[in-house]
Design an enzyme around this catalytic site. Sequence first.
Site, mmCIF file in Angstrom:
data_model
loop_
_atom_site.group_PDB
_atom_site.id
_atom_site.type_symbol
_atom_site.label_atom_id
_atom_site.label_comp_id
_atom_site.label_asym_id
_atom_site.label_seq_id
_atom_site.Cartn_x
_atom_site.Cartn_y
_atom_site.Cartn_z
ATOM 1 N N VAL A 117 1.631 -5.483 -9.243
ATOM 2 C CA VAL A 117 0.627 -4.950 -8.336
ATOM 3 C C VAL A 117 1.221 -4.748 -6.934
ATOM 4 C CG1 VAL A 117 -0.256 -7.258 -7.738
ATOM 5 C CG2 VAL A 117 -1.729 -5.258 -7.467
ATOM 6 N N GLY A 120 3.937 -0.099 -5.625
ATOM 7 C CA GLY A 120 4.009 1.315 -5.282
ATOM 8 C C GLY A 120 4.001 2.272 -6.452
ATOM 9 N N LYS A 121 3.446 1.853 -7.594
ATOM 10 C CA LYS A 121 3.433 2.734 -8.775
ATOM 11 C C LYS A 121 2.614 3.995 -8.533
ATOM 12 C CE LYS A 121 1.611 -0.448 -11.276
ATOM 13 N NZ LYS A 121 1.549 -1.405 -10.164
ATOM 14 N N THR A 122 1.361 3.809 -8.114
ATOM 15 C CA THR A 122 0.476 4.960 -7.931
ATOM 16 C C THR A 122 0.926 5.818 -6.745
ATOM 17 O OG1 THR A 122 -1.346 3.655 -8.827
ATOM 18 C CG2 THR A 122 -1.933 5.666 -7.669
ATOM 19 N N HIS A 165 -2.241 -5.165 -11.852
ATOM 20 C CA HIS A 165 -2.858 -6.467 -11.636
ATOM 21 C C HIS A 165 -2.866 -7.269 -12.934
ATOM 22 C CE1 HIS A 165 -6.066 -9.407 -10.716
ATOM 23 N NE2 HIS A 165 -5.619 -9.279 -9.481
ATOM 24 N N ASP A 218 13.204 1.647 2.041
ATOM 25 C CA ASP A 218 13.173 1.961 3.465
ATOM 26 C C ASP A 218 12.780 0.753 4.306
ATOM 27 O OD1 ASP A 218 10.630 2.595 1.996
ATOM 28 O OD2 ASP A 218 9.854 2.624 4.058
#
Length: 330
Positions: A117, A120-122, A165, A218
């Site tokens: 969760v 940064g997947k989505t 999640h 970054d």
Amino acid sequence: MSKEQAKTAVANEARVIQVPSSLTVRELAGLMRVSPIDVIKQLMSNGIMANINQQIDFDTACIVASDMGFEVVPEATAEAIEATASKCVPQRDRFIAGEDPSKLKPRPPIVAVLGHVDHGKTTLLDRIRATNVTAGEAGGITQHIGAYQVTLGDRKITFLDTPGHQAFTAMRARGAQCTDLVILVVAADDGVMPQTREAIEHARAAQVPILVALNKIDKANANPDRVKQELADVGLLVEEWGGDVICVPVSAKMQTGIEELLENVFLVTDVANLRANPDHPAQGTVIEGTMDERRGSKATLLVQNGTLRVGDIVVIGTSFGKVRAMFDDR
């Protein structure tokens, strides 16, 4: 089945234990859920003097457990598990098992985006699709499996964005089972987390190759080498460390490394020679289903072989119905 029969079945199942080739008296007692003293007494009655930490072999454990009313089965070895896994046919191959090879044509790869969760997947998929998906999620957490198709040049990729999640374990497993490749998103500032390990297990169980997207490079506290070491500790050795797992550093926020990631998706999936028969009646997987007050039953369908058309009859488990309308992700 009556309540009495059900209780008997449960009781019989509880009396079966899996025993390894050797174990201690304490471990055997734990498997049978009895006192170690009772096991020691049973050993003594068979002429074996043993203390609680003494190792006993499978045959001895089998005799003791049988005398105490348990049925013993040998524990599956790593070799047996590997042999069984090698016989399992991936889901994508089962759909085209009976097809005429001359009728098969290349199809877009299906890629699941898995990970912990808030890694940064989505957001990564958002950059690929150039739409704002994250803003529509409650609390910024994906609540369902989203299915999206993107076009890159003259080729397409189907993406499944699964929740990260811990409450959504079953959804992640479902996402891994119907894909050709898993993009494992790992934050460079956070590393391998519980849901990361869980996603790896889902991919391995589904016999799906893994491509690592090392996100958030970054950030000032990003430590790629530490993350690569943690990946190696869970069995994912990246190419630059002598392994066979491709690891692409990306920053979804800064939109860097996205093109390289997509190039590697094609690189990995082209090896599998993904094909399907477009002239066959549609076969595939239900990603999710809902009930709409106005439209009735709705389902997100992943067509993995054949072609689905409005008016077709679909059978899903024990349910069936007619396709009245179809919509894509846009």
